[in-house]
Design a protein around this motif. Sequence first.
Motif, PDB file in Angstrom:
ATOM      1  N   ASP A 230      -3.961   3.400  -8.080  1.00  0.00           N
ATOM      2  CA  ASP A 230      -4.630   2.608  -7.082  1.00  0.00           C
ATOM      3  C   ASP A 230      -5.184   3.630  -5.881  1.00  0.00           C
ATOM      4  O   ASP A 230      -4.420   4.764  -5.608  1.00  0.00           O
ATOM      5  CB  ASP A 230      -3.479   1.632  -6.976  1.00  0.00           C
TER       6      ASP A 230
ATOM      7  N   LYS B 241      -5.235   2.523  -2.015  1.00  0.00           N
ATOM      8  CA  LYS B 241      -4.821   1.514  -1.096  1.00  0.00           C
ATOM      9  C   LYS B 241      -5.302   1.472   0.285  1.00  0.00           C
ATOM     10  O   LYS B 241      -5.476   0.368   0.773  1.00  0.00           O
ATOM     11  CB  LYS B 241      -3.004   1.364  -1.137  1.00  0.00           C
TER      12      LYS B 241
ATOM     13  N   GLY C 128      -5.074  -4.351  -0.203  1.00  0.00           N
ATOM     14  CA  GLY C 128      -4.645  -5.014  -1.653  1.00  0.00           C
ATOM     15  C   GLY C 128      -5.046  -3.983  -2.587  1.00  0.00           C
ATOM     16  O   GLY C 128      -4.364  -3.996  -3.813  1.00  0.00           O
TER      17      GLY C 128
ATOM     18  N   TYR D 132       5.468  -4.204 -13.010  1.00  0.00           N
ATOM     19  CA  TYR D 132       4.576  -3.179 -12.478  1.00  0.00           C
ATOM     20  C   TYR D 132       5.447  -2.294 -11.756  1.00  0.00           C
ATOM     21  O   TYR D 132       5.993  -2.783 -10.743  1.00  0.00           O
ATOM     22  CB  TYR D 132       3.554  -3.882 -12.043  1.00  0.00           C
TER      23      TYR D 132
ATOM     24  N   ASN E 281       6.477  -4.792  -8.932  1.00  0.00           N
ATOM     25  CA  ASN E 281       5.825  -6.100  -8.855  1.00  0.00           C
ATOM     26  C   ASN E 281       5.924  -6.856 -10.020  1.00  0.00           C
ATOM     27  O   ASN E 281       6.477  -6.250 -11.066  1.00  0.00           O
ATOM     28  CB  ASN E 281       4.179  -6.028  -8.521  1.00  0.00           C
TER      29      ASN E 281
ATOM     30  N   ARG F  56       3.945  -8.724 -11.914  1.00  0.00           N
ATOM     31  CA  ARG F  56       2.644  -9.296 -12.567  1.00  0.00           C
ATOM     32  C   ARG F  56       1.861  -8.384 -12.543  1.00  0.00           C
ATOM     33  O   ARG F  56       2.219  -7.042 -11.847  1.00  0.00           O
ATOM     34  CB  ARG F  56       2.124 -10.226 -11.479  1.00  0.00           C
TER      35      ARG F  56
ATOM     36  N   GLY G 138      -1.354  -5.494 -11.724  1.00  0.00           N
ATOM     37  CA  GLY G 138      -1.638  -5.201 -10.277  1.00  0.00           C
ATOM     38  C   GLY G 138      -3.297  -5.403 -10.485  1.00  0.00           C
ATOM     39  O   GLY G 138      -3.849  -5.435 -11.339  1.00  0.00           O
ATOM     40  N   ASP G 139      -3.736  -5.594  -9.125  1.00  0.00           N
ATOM     41  CA  ASP G 139      -5.158  -5.661  -8.861  1.00  0.00           C
ATOM     42  C   ASP G 139      -5.495  -4.495  -7.771  1.00  0.00           C
ATOM     43  O   ASP G 139      -4.819  -4.573  -6.681  1.00  0.00           O
ATOM     44  CB  ASP G 139      -5.139  -6.960  -8.439  1.00  0.00           C
ATOM     45  N   PRO G 140      -6.200  -3.634  -8.123  1.00  0.00           N
ATOM     46  CA  PRO G 140      -7.501  -3.869  -9.244  1.00  0.00           C
ATOM     47  C   PRO G 140      -7.157  -2.901 -10.356  1.00  0.00           C
ATOM     48  O   PRO G 140      -7.981  -2.772 -11.055  1.00  0.00           O
ATOM     49  CB  PRO G 140      -8.618  -3.180  -8.338  1.00  0.00           C
ATOM     50  N   GLU G 141      -5.904  -2.324 -10.545  1.00  0.00           N
ATOM     51  CA  GLU G 141      -5.799  -1.493 -11.822  1.00  0.00           C
ATOM     52  C   GLU G 141      -5.956  -2.157 -13.167  1.00  0.00           C
ATOM     53  O   GLU G 141      -6.563  -1.556 -14.037  1.00  0.00           O
ATOM     54  CB  GLU G 141      -4.420  -1.034 -11.809  1.00  0.00           C
TER      55      GLU G 141
END
Length: 417
Positions: free
Chosen positions: A206, A208, A220, A263, A279, A281, A283-286
């Motif tokens: 990512d 960041k 994010g 994650y 995390n 859930r 990940g965003d944007p990966e």
Amino acid sequence: MRVLVIGSGGREHALLLGLKRDPSVRELHAAPGNAGTASVATNHAVDVASTDAVVALAREIAADLVVVGPEVPLVLGVADALRAAGIDVFGPSAQAAQIEGSKAFAKDVMAAAGVRTARAEIVDNPAELDAALDRFGPTWVVKDDGLAAGKGVVVTPDRVAARAHAADCLENGHPVLLESFLSGPEVSLFCLVDGDTVVPLLPAQDHKRVGDGDLGPNTGGMGAYTPLPWLPDAMVARIVDEVCKPVAAELVKRGTPFNGLLYAGLAVDEEGPAVVEFNCRFGDPETQAVLDLLESPLGEALAATARGTLADLPPLRWHDGAAVVVVLAAENYPGRPRTGDVISGASAEGVLHAGTAINDKGDVVSSGGRVLSIVGRGADLAAARAQAYERLAGVKLTGSHFRTDIGKAAEEGRISL
Ligand code: GLY
């Protein structure tokens, strides 16, 4: 399968597009979704923080599988409520989601599981802040001990800035987590987890900070790429064995098995992987990049995880090459974003939606900070970057900004262990 995806970001748009490619998926729904998901799925205007509303929707549409994108509904127990209603759900229980919801819980699990991570202290009394700051830094890592969508973290060599962020969190009634700084390049490794079965996806990285060259405040996530040419394959196996499997086993041992996407956000140095954060859930944007390279049917993989049969899933297959995602952000993001502007080029191939909506005239308009995710794929990182930026050039949004260097350091061989 009839699948309901919970959430409204680029991650959820990517999940829906991945599910659409799976022949076993015949109907797609999103709640609440965004302007982009409306072209792949039926959007439902439901408050996803209301577990009752989510269960009612899943029942109404007779969902065979619910995939929960964001952390907030998970921490609030939406997966527990769906399971109690007899509906298959991809996402951990509220208790297991504490691996993200409470950094103190995550540290406790890691200590018990013998997983390498940063030294940390929780500060909940402003009178103890200065002495605690003196035991860390420079560089200071100051985290809001709660859900902050990546924006509650300040990493800085400046003690004044570190203190200001910590004091701000404390004033808002949030405990603060101080951590020792982990050097080494960062890796996001997503794993499908069903109890103690762990299946890694491709590793990603990512970006960041808001600006090129990793300058400016944390966001994010402004872009990502996968796989990581500088990371040896053996390191993924090592992360699974030294980090993800021990944590999954510890959660089983505590009677709170994890089911869904674990994650691991890591820093990798000469001693190996160390956890920056977990995390609960995708990940965003990966996710937008990782799922672009997934060749295996996504619905089958998520359903196997949800149904507790992940151990029987055939090995995942991946397309060759690389994928890159570049986030187009609204003016002023990560501060309060400008919204309501018409976007052109938003329905082109590779353009995934996050903060978008349809206005009264039927135009696609910006409605959040991270507005679009533009994905490119190619034979290598250079080709994937070129395609992502070429596609981005076709999108117009007044005042928007993006990073021009997503994946560039890796492409130029400037990242090494
Ligand atoms: N990529 C950062 C996050 O999803 O939290």
